[in-house]
Design a protein around this motif. Structure first.
Motif, short mmCIF file in Angstrom:
data_model
loop_
_atom_site.label_atom_id
_atom_site.label_comp_id
_atom_site.label_asym_id
_atom_site.label_seq_id
_atom_site.Cartn_x
_atom_site.Cartn_y
_atom_site.Cartn_z
N LEU A 39 0.91 -1.05 -0.21
CA LEU A 39 0.06 0.24 -0.12
C LEU A 39 0.54 1.42 -0.27
CD1 LEU A 39 -3.51 -0.48 2.08
CD2 LEU A 39 -2.94 -0.24 -0.44
N THR A 40 2.02 1.30 0.86
CA THR A 40 2.84 2.63 0.90
C THR A 40 2.61 2.78 -0.10
OG1 THR A 40 3.48 1.70 3.51
CG2 THR A 40 4.95 3.39 1.80
N GLU A 41 3.73 1.68 -1.17
CA GLU A 41 4.00 1.82 -3.08
C GLU A 41 3.03 2.38 -3.68
OE1 GLU A 41 6.59 -1.76 -3.53
OE2 GLU A 41 8.18 -0.99 -1.66
N LEU A 42 2.07 1.66 -3.33
CA LEU A 42 0.57 1.79 -4.21
C LEU A 42 1.01 3.77 -4.05
CD1 LEU A 42 -1.44 1.84 -6.12
CD2 LEU A 42 -2.80 0.63 -4.07
N ILE A 43 0.93 4.01 -2.77
CA ILE A 43 0.06 5.32 -2.83
C ILE A 43 2.17 6.19 -2.77
CG2 ILE A 43 0.57 7.65 -0.54
CD1 ILE A 43 -0.91 5.28 1.09
N LEU A 44 3.23 6.21 -3.15
CA LEU A 44 3.92 6.52 -3.10
C LEU A 44 3.47 7.01 -4.96
CD1 LEU A 44 6.96 5.51 -0.55
CD2 LEU A 44 5.84 8.20 -1.10
N ASP A 45 3.63 5.75 -5.73
CA ASP A 45 3.90 5.52 -7.61
C ASP A 45 2.13 6.29 -7.19
OD1 ASP A 45 5.46 4.18 -7.00
OD2 ASP A 45 4.06 2.61 -7.86
N THR A 46 1.02 6.32 -6.45
CA THR A 46 -0.48 7.26 -7.49
C THR A 46 0.47 8.97 -6.97
OG1 THR A 46 -1.82 5.85 -6.50
CG2 THR A 46 -2.65 7.66 -6.79
#
Lengths: 208, 208
Positions: A12-19
């Motif tokens: 999720l953290t990476e998803l947030i950062l990518d987004t």
DNA sequence: AATAATAGCGGACAATTGTCCGTTTGTCAA
DNA sequence: TTGACAAACGGACAATTGTCCGCTATTATT
């Protein structure tokens, strides 16, 4: 004993950062709201806020890669010219620093606003001045300044204090002002900064 | 032709300013919200926002008296020591400037946040750098620096650029950091600033 | 005085930031 | 497997910032 961790947390953290990265490049850092990021990433607001309480925190995370590259650059640079006079090394570091600050203006402004503003509100430990990037810069500059000082080539001054002042003068908004309103190129800014802040500390270039 | 103006408009402005001043001194600038000010003054939000779109604008107005006093101080000071060497005049102005910045930290921080932040959002003409206080400071410093430059006592540098850098290094958050976290007194800060920024521009004090 | 016209008041409303809490979900013990 | 436990999710909710528009009140005109 029970200490379960979700494995999807990191994802999720990476998803947030990518987004966030996507939205920032698409619409600009300032136009994107925290909720917009959460919604686009398909997570709840709390999930976002639990990781990054402010946009500045998020930007600090996003800039991390860039900063590490910059840090490595500086370290390599210093290693490759370790036998040159300290003044030249200082100049080289400063030049690289200004280039970095100019390249990353958008994120740095957001970071500056959030962290500096936050500092003003609550007595949080997490301030602009205690963030790893600031501390790295300050320590690097202080070391070089101290070496200059010790070598006897300079007038007397306090290296740590001077490093703070140097960084303050590179605040993203100052650079933006000098560049946009004042019409200076990055090179011109570097040249003037060296001329105004660094060189004068050293005793006459044309020695007695 | 009909161009009526309300006479109570000016009174409302003063009511707002008085209310804001009171609340700020009572609870601190940061803890007071715009709506709180409007409510306490007994006016609608729009009435407040029509005058000051942000807290920083309000602070800029509130600091006006203090700034004018400061401005007069500077002008008197410069007049009273107009026959002294330019370096001494520069030092005196700088000292007074740092004292002012230290005295008004609370308001200056709010101003800095609002105006600098705002600048970041929209391309408004009204920026920190075009505000009368900034322009006065910049012009005063530039003149003194130019005179220093012309007198041939200094190394070469760009007076206007240098003035920008000087002011940047006096950002309220920088001063707060140096004073609170770094434990320096105002006097110590002044001394180090003079030693780091100003004196080195001048050619060796012990003349050849 | 009465009237017309508009500067400008005020509170409702929209947008954003930041928080809380019921519910889900992965992990460990049996 | 299954059950218990807590880490952590998600969306509703509160607070703050900023805007809009109907209405009031003041002034110039007659």
């Amino acid at each position: 004993m029970v200490t379960p961790k979700r494995k999807d947390a990191q994802q999720l953290t990476e998803l947030i950062l990518d987004t966030a990265r996507d939205l920032f490049t698409k619409f600009g850092v300032d136009s994107v709201s925290m909720h917009q990021i959460a919604k686009a990433a398909g997570v709840g607001q709390a999930t976002l806020y639990r990781r990054y309480t402010q946009k500045g925190d998020l930007c600090l995370e996003l800039i991390d890669d860039h900063f590490n590259r910059f840090k490595n650059d500086i370290e390599q640079l210093l290693a490759s010219i370790h036998d040159q006079p300290v003044l030249d090394r200082l100049k080289a570091v400063f030049r690289r620093l200004v280039v970095f600050a100019s390249d990353e203006t958008a994120l740095l402004k957001a970071i500056h606003i959030s962290l500096v503003h936050n500092r003003c509100i609550e007595n949080d430990k997490r301030t602009f001045f205690t963030s790893p990037p600031y501390m790295f810069l300050h320590s690097t500059l202080t070391h070089l300044l101290k070496e200059s000082q010790d070598s006897g080539q300079t007038v007397p001054f306090d290296p740590a204090f001077t490093a703070h002042i140097y960084i303050a003068s590179l605040a993203p908004f100052t650079l933006q002002h000098l560049s946009e309103d004042y019409g200076m190129s990055t090179d011109a800014i570097v040249e003037q900064l060296l001329r105004t802040l660094i060189c004068p500390l050293f005793k006459p270039n044309n020695p007695e």
